[in-house]
Design an enzyme around this catalytic site. Structure first.
Site, PDB file in Angstrom:
ATOM      1  N   GLY A  15       0.822  -1.216   0.000  1.00  7.25           N
ATOM      2  CA  GLY A  15       0.000   0.000   0.000  1.00  7.25           C
ATOM      3  C   GLY A  15       0.848   1.255   0.000  1.00  7.25           C
ATOM      4  O   GLY A  15       0.554   2.217   0.715  1.00  7.25           O
ATOM      5  N   GLY A  16       1.888   1.258  -0.842  1.00  9.93           N
ATOM      6  CA  GLY A  16       2.833   2.387  -0.835  1.00  9.93           C
ATOM      7  C   GLY A  16       2.480   3.519  -1.776  1.00  9.93           C
ATOM      8  O   GLY A  16       3.225   4.492  -1.885  1.00  9.93           O
ATOM      9  N   ASP A  67      -2.813  -7.088  -6.776  1.00  8.08           N
ATOM     10  CA  ASP A  67      -4.008  -7.014  -5.940  1.00  8.08           C
ATOM     11  C   ASP A  67      -3.886  -8.012  -4.788  1.00  8.08           C
ATOM     12  O   ASP A  67      -3.783  -9.227  -5.010  1.00  8.08           O
ATOM     13  CB  ASP A  67      -5.231  -7.343  -6.815  1.00  8.08           C
ATOM     14  N   ASN A  94       1.039  -2.667   5.428  1.00  4.58           N
ATOM     15  CA  ASN A  94       0.284  -1.420   5.577  1.00  4.58           C
ATOM     16  C   ASN A  94      -1.016  -1.400   4.774  1.00  4.58           C
ATOM     17  O   ASN A  94      -2.004  -0.816   5.212  1.00  4.58           O
ATOM     18  CB  ASN A  94       1.173  -0.246   5.138  1.00  4.58           C
ATOM     19  N   SER A 146      -5.083  -0.731  13.700  1.00  4.41           N
ATOM     20  CA  SER A 146      -5.971   0.431  13.872  1.00  4.41           C
ATOM     21  C   SER A 146      -6.453   0.426  15.309  1.00  4.41           C
ATOM     22  O   SER A 146      -6.398  -0.619  15.979  1.00  4.41           O
ATOM     23  CB  SER A 146      -7.178   0.300  12.932  1.00  4.41           C
ATOM     24  N   TYR A 159     -14.548  -4.177   9.182  1.00  6.17           N
ATOM     25  CA  TYR A 159     -13.218  -3.556   9.292  1.00  6.17           C
ATOM     26  C   TYR A 159     -12.608  -3.872  10.668  1.00  6.17           C
ATOM     27  O   TYR A 159     -11.443  -4.269  10.762  1.00  6.17           O
ATOM     28  CB  TYR A 159     -13.357  -2.049   9.074  1.00  6.17           C
ATOM     29  N   ALA A 160     -13.411  -3.717  11.728  1.00  8.45           N
ATOM     30  CA  ALA A 160     -12.915  -3.997  13.080  1.00  8.45           C
ATOM     31  C   ALA A 160     -12.535  -5.469  13.228  1.00  8.45           C
ATOM     32  O   ALA A 160     -11.513  -5.803  13.848  1.00  8.45           O
ATOM     33  CB  ALA A 160     -13.964  -3.617  14.119  1.00  8.45           C
ATOM     34  N   ALA A 161     -13.334  -6.349  12.638  1.00 10.81           N
ATOM     35  CA  ALA A 161     -13.014  -7.789  12.717  1.00 10.81           C
ATOM     36  C   ALA A 161     -11.669  -8.062  12.045  1.00 10.81           C
ATOM     37  O   ALA A 161     -10.847  -8.826  12.560  1.00 10.81           O
ATOM     38  CB  ALA A 161     -14.116  -8.600  12.040  1.00 10.81           C
ATOM     39  N   LYS A 163      -9.161  -6.007  11.689  1.00  9.14           N
ATOM     40  CA  LYS A 163      -8.053  -5.435  12.457  1.00  9.14           C
ATOM     41  C   LYS A 163      -7.834  -6.214  13.763  1.00  9.14           C
ATOM     42  O   LYS A 163      -6.707  -6.351  14.223  1.00  9.14           O
ATOM     43  CB  LYS A 163      -8.305  -3.944  12.723  1.00  9.14           C
TER      44      LYS A 163
HETATM   45  P1  NAD Z   1      -5.252   4.652   1.747  1.00  5.65           P
HETATM   46  O1  NAD Z   1      -6.597   4.274   1.269  1.00  5.65           O
HETATM   47  O2  NAD Z   1      -4.789   6.061   1.619  1.00  5.65           O
HETATM   48  O3  NAD Z   1      -4.139   3.705   1.064  1.00  5.65           O
HETATM   49  C1  NAD Z   1      -4.339   2.315   1.006  1.00  5.65           C
HETATM   50  C2  NAD Z   1      -3.225   1.647   0.238  1.00  5.65           C
HETATM   51  O4  NAD Z   1      -3.511   0.249   0.226  1.00  5.65           O
HETATM   52  C3  NAD Z   1      -3.099   2.110  -1.208  1.00  5.65           C
HETATM   53  O5  NAD Z   1      -1.747   2.178  -1.580  1.00  5.65           O
HETATM   54  C4  NAD Z   1      -3.788   0.986  -1.989  1.00  5.65           C
HETATM   55  O6  NAD Z   1      -3.247   0.775  -3.283  1.00  5.65           O
HETATM   56  C5  NAD Z   1      -3.476  -0.212  -1.109  1.00  5.65           C
HETATM   57  N1  NAD Z   1      -4.488  -1.246  -1.337  1.00  5.65           N
HETATM   58  C6  NAD Z   1      -5.810  -1.177  -1.046  1.00  5.65           C
HETATM   59  N2  NAD Z   1      -6.424  -2.292  -1.475  1.00  5.65           N
HETATM   60  C7  NAD Z   1      -5.478  -3.074  -2.052  1.00  5.65           C
HETATM   61  C8  NAD Z   1      -5.501  -4.325  -2.693  1.00  5.65           C
HETATM   62  N3  NAD Z   1      -6.622  -5.033  -2.860  1.00  5.65           N
HETATM   63  N4  NAD Z   1      -4.338  -4.820  -3.187  1.00  5.65           N
HETATM   64  C9  NAD Z   1      -3.190  -4.119  -3.055  1.00  5.65           C
HETATM   65  N5  NAD Z   1      -3.096  -2.928  -2.440  1.00  5.65           N
HETATM   66  C10 NAD Z   1      -4.243  -2.411  -1.962  1.00  5.65           C
HETATM   67  O7  NAD Z   1      -5.216   4.164   3.259  1.00  5.65           O
HETATM   68  P2  NAD Z   1      -4.361   4.634   4.541  1.00  5.65           P
HETATM   69  O8  NAD Z   1      -5.236   5.488   5.358  1.00  5.65           O
HETATM   70  O9  NAD Z   1      -3.020   5.095   4.162  1.00  5.65           O
HETATM   71  O10 NAD Z   1      -4.282   3.234   5.299  1.00  5.65           O
HETATM   72  C11 NAD Z   1      -3.111   2.454   5.404  1.00  5.65           C
HETATM   73  C12 NAD Z   1      -3.318   1.466   6.527  1.00  5.65           C
HETATM   74  O11 NAD Z   1      -3.553   2.156   7.741  1.00  5.65           O
HETATM   75  C13 NAD Z   1      -4.531   0.545   6.326  1.00  5.65           C
HETATM   76  O12 NAD Z   1      -4.213  -0.759   6.767  1.00  5.65           O
HETATM   77  C14 NAD Z   1      -5.572   1.157   7.226  1.00  5.65           C
HETATM   78  O13 NAD Z   1      -6.523   0.211   7.648  1.00  5.65           O
HETATM   79  C15 NAD Z   1      -4.717   1.668   8.360  1.00  5.65           C
HETATM   80  N6  NAD Z   1      -5.338   2.721   9.156  1.00  5.65           N
HETATM   81  C16 NAD Z   1      -5.766   3.876   8.564  1.00  5.65           C
HETATM   82  C17 NAD Z   1      -6.374   4.845   9.350  1.00  5.65           C
HETATM   83  C18 NAD Z   1      -6.901   6.140   8.776  1.00  5.65           C
HETATM   84  O14 NAD Z   1      -7.640   6.858   9.457  1.00  5.65           O
HETATM   85  N7  NAD Z   1      -6.530   6.505   7.563  1.00  5.65           N
HETATM   86  C19 NAD Z   1      -6.507   4.648  10.727  1.00  5.65           C
HETATM   87  C20 NAD Z   1      -6.042   3.469  11.289  1.00  5.65           C
HETATM   88  C21 NAD Z   1      -5.454   2.512  10.497  1.00  5.65           C
END
Ligand code: NAD
Length: 245
Positions: A15-16, A67, A94, A146, A159-161, A163
């Site tokens: 998820g970079g 994916d 991530n 999270s 989502y909670a499940a 995490k």
């Molecule tokens: P984001 O939506 O900005 O980015 C998500 C990333 O995951 C993207 O690079 C996307 O390409 C990748 N991704 C999503 N589905 C994918 C798939 N099927 N295959 C490959 N890659 C995939 O999200 P973010 O807010 O940066 O979240 C990153 C992590 O942090 C997640 O695990 C999220 O649950 C967690 N998180 C986010 C928050 C928040 O408030 N943003 C809070 C707590 C935890």
């Protein structure tokens, strides 16, 4: 406290392409870490990798579009990282997706999608990374969970499940690899100003939320640790306005 220099290390960040993953890629690149960053969308991940590589020319930045819903992807990511970077020191799980729906309206395919990307994929990324991490002199796994790994918020049951699931298997993994010297950490953020937060809560002012760079800084801190102090889980909450995540 003793700390490790990160320069020359090799990291996978899933998820970079944006949000926390992109901030983390930039933070690690600034410390001289070679990167494989994966994402779902080929153009987005290529663009993100180019942006990091253009700014930090002394490191390798490999984009990998795949994916994580696909069964083959975790093994493919590990294979690519080992081939292109020569090994793995850090695995940062991530990538994640959210779902904002009452339990009653949640469809089976939505549940499956959330559980697969957020829990199953990280599980198998860990599995396939372990033989390579054992060859590293400073191996670390970091899971981005999270606050909902601990708490429940309405409309976030799937989502909670997912995490809770990543936190659960990580607790066990930590014990299973302790004697191999592999450090395993979980970071559990509250609301972070990314596309995901905006999608779940469009009503929130993103300037009130945690900046993704703050998560990246926390992650760098964890990666640098070498002492015997074990940090179990780091939770980051908003400083100014408690109440939401
Ligand atoms: P984001 O939506 O900005 O980015 C998500 C990333 O995951 C993207 O690079 C996307 O390409 C990748 N991704 C999503 N589905 C994918 C798939 N099927 N295959 C490959 N890659 C995939 O999200 P973010 O807010 O940066 O979240 C990153 C992590 O942090 C997640 O695990 C999220 O649950 C967690 N998180 C986010 C928050 C928040 O408030 N943003 C809070 C707590 C935890």
């Amino acid at each position: 406290m003793t700390t490790e220099k990160l320069s020359g290390k090799r990291a996978i960040i899933t998820g970079g392409s944006r949000g926390i993953g992109f901030s983390t890629a930039k933070a690690l690149a600034a410390h001289g870490v070679n990167l494989l960053i994966s994402g779902k969308n080929p153009e987005s991940i290529a663009k993100a990798a180019k942006a990091v590589a253009d700014e930090y020319r002394n490191i390798t930045v490999m984009p990998f579009a795949a994916d994580l819903s696909s069964k083959e992807t975790p093994q493919a990511i590990i294979y690519e990282a080992v081939n292109k970077l020569g090994g793995i020191d850090f695995l940062i799980n991530n990538a994640g997706i959210s779902l904002s729906k009452p339990l009653e309206n949640t469809e089976e395919d939505e549940w499956d999608a959330v559980m697969t990307v957020n829990a199953k994929a990280p599980y198998f990324l860990c599995k396939y990374a372990l033989p390579h991490l054992r060859k590293s002199i400073h191996p670390v796994i970091i899971q981005i969970a999270s606050v909902v790994a601990f708490k429940g918020y309405e409309h976030q049951s799937a989502y909670a499940a997912s995490k809770h699931a990543i936190l659960g298997f990580t607790k066990t993994l930590t014990k299973e690899v302790q004697n191999d010297g592999i450090r395993v950490y979980t970071i559990s953020p509250g609301g972070v100003a990314t596309d995901m937060a905006t999608a779940i809560r469009p009503d929130l002012d993103t300037t009130d939320l945690i900046h993704p760079d703050e998560i990246a800084e926390t992650l760098v801190y964890l990666l640098q640790q070498t002492g015997n102090a074990m940090i179990d889980n780091i939770s980051l909450h908003r400083f100014t306005k408690p109440g939401w995540l």
